[in-house]
Every structure is written in structure tokens, then in C-alpha cells.
Enzyme design. Structure first.
Site, PDB file in Angstrom:
ATOM      1  N   THR A 158       0.870  -1.188   0.000  1.00  0.00           N
ATOM      2  CA  THR A 158       0.000   0.000   0.000  1.00  0.00           C
ATOM      3  C   THR A 158       0.903   1.232   0.000  1.00  0.00           C
ATOM      4  O   THR A 158       1.343   1.671  -1.047  1.00  0.00           O
ATOM      5  CB  THR A 158      -0.969  -0.008   1.197  1.00  0.00           C
ATOM      6  OG1 THR A 158      -0.239  -0.214   2.406  1.00  0.00           O
ATOM      7  CG2 THR A 158      -2.016  -1.101   1.038  1.00  0.00           C
ATOM      8  N   LYS A 184       4.111  -6.955   4.056  1.00  0.00           N
ATOM      9  CA  LYS A 184       3.839  -5.570   3.698  1.00  0.00           C
ATOM     10  C   LYS A 184       3.530  -4.812   4.977  1.00  0.00           C
ATOM     11  O   LYS A 184       3.055  -5.364   5.960  1.00  0.00           O
ATOM     12  CB  LYS A 184       2.689  -5.445   2.700  1.00  0.00           C
ATOM     13  CG  LYS A 184       1.311  -5.822   3.195  1.00  0.00           C
ATOM     14  CD  LYS A 184       0.573  -4.811   4.040  1.00  0.00           C
ATOM     15  CE  LYS A 184       0.503  -3.463   3.367  1.00  0.00           C
ATOM     16  NZ  LYS A 184      -0.179  -2.473   4.290  1.00  0.00           N
ATOM     17  N   THR A 195       1.303  -9.360  12.464  1.00  0.00           N
ATOM     18  CA  THR A 195       2.026  -8.296  11.794  1.00  0.00           C
ATOM     19  C   THR A 195       1.048  -7.583  10.914  1.00  0.00           C
ATOM     20  O   THR A 195      -0.144  -7.780  11.024  1.00  0.00           O
ATOM     21  CB  THR A 195       3.179  -8.854  10.957  1.00  0.00           C
ATOM     22  OG1 THR A 195       3.748  -7.788  10.225  1.00  0.00           O
ATOM     23  CG2 THR A 195       2.716  -9.931  10.010  1.00  0.00           C
ATOM     24  N   GLU A 285       6.506   4.813   7.327  1.00  0.00           N
ATOM     25  CA  GLU A 285       6.132   5.972   6.516  1.00  0.00           C
ATOM     26  C   GLU A 285       6.970   7.197   6.877  1.00  0.00           C
ATOM     27  O   GLU A 285       6.954   7.662   8.015  1.00  0.00           O
ATOM     28  CB  GLU A 285       4.639   6.253   6.701  1.00  0.00           C
ATOM     29  CG  GLU A 285       3.789   5.175   6.052  1.00  0.00           C
ATOM     30  CD  GLU A 285       2.345   5.213   6.466  1.00  0.00           C
ATOM     31  OE1 GLU A 285       1.531   4.593   5.768  1.00  0.00           O
ATOM     32  OE2 GLU A 285       2.027   5.840   7.488  1.00  0.00           O
ATOM     33  N   ASN A 408       0.038  10.405   5.635  1.00  0.00           N
ATOM     34  CA  ASN A 408      -1.227  10.020   6.248  1.00  0.00           C
ATOM     35  C   ASN A 408      -2.296  11.098   6.130  1.00  0.00           C
ATOM     36  O   ASN A 408      -3.492  10.802   6.140  1.00  0.00           O
ATOM     37  CB  ASN A 408      -0.995   9.626   7.708  1.00  0.00           C
ATOM     38  CG  ASN A 408      -0.350   8.264   7.795  1.00  0.00           C
ATOM     39  OD1 ASN A 408      -0.995   7.249   7.611  1.00  0.00           O
ATOM     40  ND2 ASN A 408       0.960   8.240   8.036  1.00  0.00           N
ATOM     41  N   SER A 413      -6.883  10.734  -0.352  1.00  0.00           N
ATOM     42  CA  SER A 413      -7.103  11.660  -1.474  1.00  0.00           C
ATOM     43  C   SER A 413      -6.343  11.222  -2.715  1.00  0.00           C
ATOM     44  O   SER A 413      -5.563  10.305  -2.679  1.00  0.00           O
ATOM     45  CB  SER A 413      -6.690  13.066  -1.074  1.00  0.00           C
ATOM     46  OG  SER A 413      -5.341  13.103  -0.682  1.00  0.00           O
TER      47      SER A 413
END
Length: 413
Positions: A158, A184, A195, A285, A408, A413
């Protein structure tokens, strides 16, 4: 999937060997993403054993419920994974979606829906439109190839910036067996679960109850010891599949978790799980640094882990690391707020091999220059000795940067 690869990504990837009895196929279903694969089917020969661990969230996704129900039988023929939609908090529609997907996969593989396992990852709260991909399953099941492990890892991404794969080959008895894994995860990552999504396969002939024991124990010091943002996902799923095909080459069938012949396999599985878990942390991230937090001298191992997670999950500690600021006072804060036994006047703190605080105050030999130089590294080690016992634990996290907020803030969007 980001177009900018994390600076902490592996410099090279292992060559993933074939696991006899496993075939893989991926497709572009357009569930959320365009011009990339977002659907994975993994097909297993009859007789494949399965075990799993899942999120401890009280709001689990529909696929998690589906897998938990099927896990009791301990047999698997098909795994179907989609990215872009988590099929979580979707009520009756979510349950209908899993049922339809399970039936379509079972029909394609010629098995029962009880031998199908599902996982979904992506946006929470939006119904999953199975018409986008259910018609693709027959082709995926029939066209699977044994060597598409990296492609499989890409299909389940993702916000990940790179595919996560790991492999080990070891002896079971006198026979080589292989363990392959993919994973992932980059955000909504915290322990107390399995996980993010991770799938392991082996050709070892190991019974489902033994696999369950191995997996449950193996996650304690790997996936259950990593955190990116302290948020436990609704979809966390870790499954292990054992085709048993190595038995033809002389590998012994293992039916007892205490079997001494499991030693090498257990250690190899631990290495695969740890590699995948750390790859998730390193792809956190916006992450620019990996952080290892070790707590020693705690009242117990459980207490040490809770303190370590308090440090690892602290936004102030994580932003200090991002800013390359050796602000050890924030570590003191995180120890103090953990709610675990501690003694301020026995607490010592290290960044790397540099002791910053000792027995309740700044170390008299503290060097700001040396510490500032250390903080510029990509891999940071923080250690806190509580000074009251023998409990110890290690967890891993990453720094917290402005990119995390941007990713995030823009996710839907």
C-alpha cells in the site's frame, strides 16, 4: 505504493528459491491503485498445513474473521490477498464479500471454501467490490508460477516503498528445507498482534499444531516487537503454509513441537520473521532512521518490554531522533510514564556506546559533540538500564518525520 523508495531499503534482495507445492500469480484489478498489481493468489498442493496469528484489535476486518474460522481445520489450498481496501468495518457487506471471494477461489482451485484464506489491506470503512476481481481468480489459480515471490510482495503493498522478502534454507533431519516469506507494512504498525500482512511458506512436512506453536513463539521477539506509530491495524495477519513436499526427499514428518529435530528450522524461521519485521520498520512511513530500543535491569522481561515500547512509541523520542538531537531527557520521560517499576536514581541511558545519564543524573563524562556525531547515523541504538532487576527486552521502531504526516494526511485523497 510510493514512487520514492525509502533510504533504508535493502541494497539488494535475496534470490527467492522455489517452494515445491506453491504457485503464485498476481493481477491488476484496479481496486484503488492504477497501473500496478493489487491482487495476489497463492495456490498450494493438497495436504498443505496452515497456522496463523492475527490482530488483537477489537475491530478486526472481515477477512481476519474468515481466516480465524478456517484455521481450525489446519488445511489450505488457496490464499487471496488484495491491496487498496481493508474490507474492515464494512458490516454485512464485508462478510458477503469474503464469502463470495472464498467461494470463487474454492471453485477455481477445486477445494472447499474452508481451505481458502483471505487478507485485505488498505482503506478502512469502504465496502470491497468483489466484482472488480472475482472473475480474475480462475485465471490466477490456473496460471500460477512457482518463482514469483517478489512479484507477490509487490502486489500486496500500500504505502510501502519497496517489496519485503526473506528466505532461509536449513536442514530438517538430513534434508534441506526452505522457508520463504513476504510482508507488507509501513504505517499503522504496532505490536500486540501478528504483523501487518505476512505470508510464509515452507516445503517442510510439519503438522499444523506444530506450525502454530512455532509461529506463536516466533512472533514474540520479531513482529510483536516492532512499532512504527503505535497504531494496531484491524487487518494484521500472519500465515504460514507447509506443503510437506520435502518428505519425498527424506525430511522427517514433525508432529510434536518438542521434537529436537526442529532446532535449526525454528532458528531459521526466526531469522525470516525478524528480517521481514525489520524491513517493515525500515519502510516506516517517512522513516529516515531505524531505532533499536533495549531495556535492561527491569523487574521482569514483560516490564522491560513495556518500558521499551513506551520509549519506542514516544513521539518526542522519535522526533528527536529525526532531528538528530540526543535529547535523552525524553527517554527519561518515556521510562517514567510507562507505569512500570523504576527507580529514578538508578536509571542509566546510552545512545550507542555513549553513556549519557547514570544513576539519576547526566553522566559526568558526557560529550555533546560525540553524541551529535552518533545521531547522524541511519541506525540508532538506545538503551535504558532501570537498575532494579534482571528483566530485559528489545524492540525496534523508526523516527517520526514530517513526511509521515504528509503521507497520512493525504492517504485517502
Amino acid at each position: 505504493m510510493s514512487t520514492t523508495i525509502s533510504p533504508l531499503a535493502p541494497k539488494k534482495y535475496p534470490k527467492m528459491p522455489v517452494i515445491e507445492g506453491v504457485r503464485i500469480a498476481t493481477a491488476e484489478a484496479g481496486i484503488k491503485y492504477k497501473n500496478r498489481t493489487d491482487l495476489l493468489a497463492m495456490v498450494f498442493d493438497a495436504g498443505t498445513a496452515v497456522a496463523g496469528v492475527f490482530t488483537k484489535s477489537k475491530c478486526p476486518s472481515a477477512p481476519v474473521d474468515f481466516c480465524r474460522q478456517n484455521l481450525a481445520a489446519g488445511k489450505a489450498r488457496v490464499l487471496v490477498v488484495n491491496s487498496g481496501n481493508a474490507n474492515a468495518f464494512t458490516g454485512k457487506k464485508g462478510r458477503e464479500s469474503t464469502a463470495l471471494t472464498g467461494e470463487a477461489a474454492a471453485k477455481a482451485a477445486g477445494c472447499t471454501a474452508g481451505e481458502v484464506f483471505l487478507a485485505s489491506t488498505g482503506v478502512i470503512g469502504e465496502p470491497l467490490d468483489t466484482t472488480k476481481f472475482s472473475h480474475l481468480l480462475a485465471g490466477l489459480v490456473s496460471d500460477g508460477k512457482p518463482d514469483l515471490w517478489t512479484e507477490a510482495a509487490k502486489a500486496i503493498m500500500t504505502t510501502d516503498t519497496y517489496p519485503k522478502v526473506a528466505t532461509q534454507t536449513v536442514k530438517l533431519g538430513d534434508t534441506d528445507v526452505t522457508i520463504n516469506g513476504i510482508s507488507k507494512g509501513a504505517g499503522m504498525i504496532a505490536p500486540d498482534m501478528a504483523t501487518m500482512l505476512s505470508f510464509i511458506a515452507t516445503d517442510a512436512p510439519i503438522a499444523a499444531p506444530v506450525l502454530q506453536d512455532l509461529l506463536s513463539r516466533g512472533t514474540a521477539k520479531t513482529f510483536n516487537a516492532v512499532t512504527v506509530d503505535s497504531d494496531t491495524s484491524t487487518s494484521d495477519t500472519l500465515l504460514i503454509f507447509a506443503t510437506g513436499k520435502a518428505a519425498k526427499r527424506g525430511a522427517p514428518e514433525i508432529t510434536d513441537p518438542k521434537d529436537a529435530r526442529l532446532g535449526q528450522f525454528r532458528r531459521a524461521l526466526g531469522k525470516v520473521l525478524k528480517s521481514l519485521a525489520l524491513q517493515v520498520v525500515r519502510d516506516g512511513e517517512g522513516a529516515r532512521k531505524q531505532v533499536e530500543v533495549t531495556v535492561t535491569g527491569a523487574k521482569s522481561a514483560r516490564s522491560a518490554k513495556r518500558i521499551a515500547l513506551s520509549i519506542a512509541n514516544s513521539p518526542l523520542v522519535k522526533t528527536a531522533v529525526a532531528g538528530e538531537d540526543a535529547n535523552w531527557g525524553r527517554v527519561v520521560m518515556a521510562v517514567g510514564k510507562a507505569g512500570e517499576p523504576a527507580d529514578r536514581d538508578r536509571l542509566s541511558i546510552w545512545f550507542g556506546d555513549i553513556r549519557l545519564a547514570h544513576e539519576g543524573e547526566r553522566d559526568p563524562g558526557y560529550s555533546e559533540e560525540a553524541t551529535s556525531t552518533y545521531m547522524k547515523r541511519d541506525d540508532i541504538r538506545i538503551r535504558a538500564d532501570i537498575g532494579i532487576g534482571r528483566g530485559k527486552a528489545t524492540v525496534w521502531t523508526c523516527d517520526l518525520t514530517k513526511e509521515y504526516v504528509a503521507i497520512n494526511g493525504d492517504y485517502r485523497s
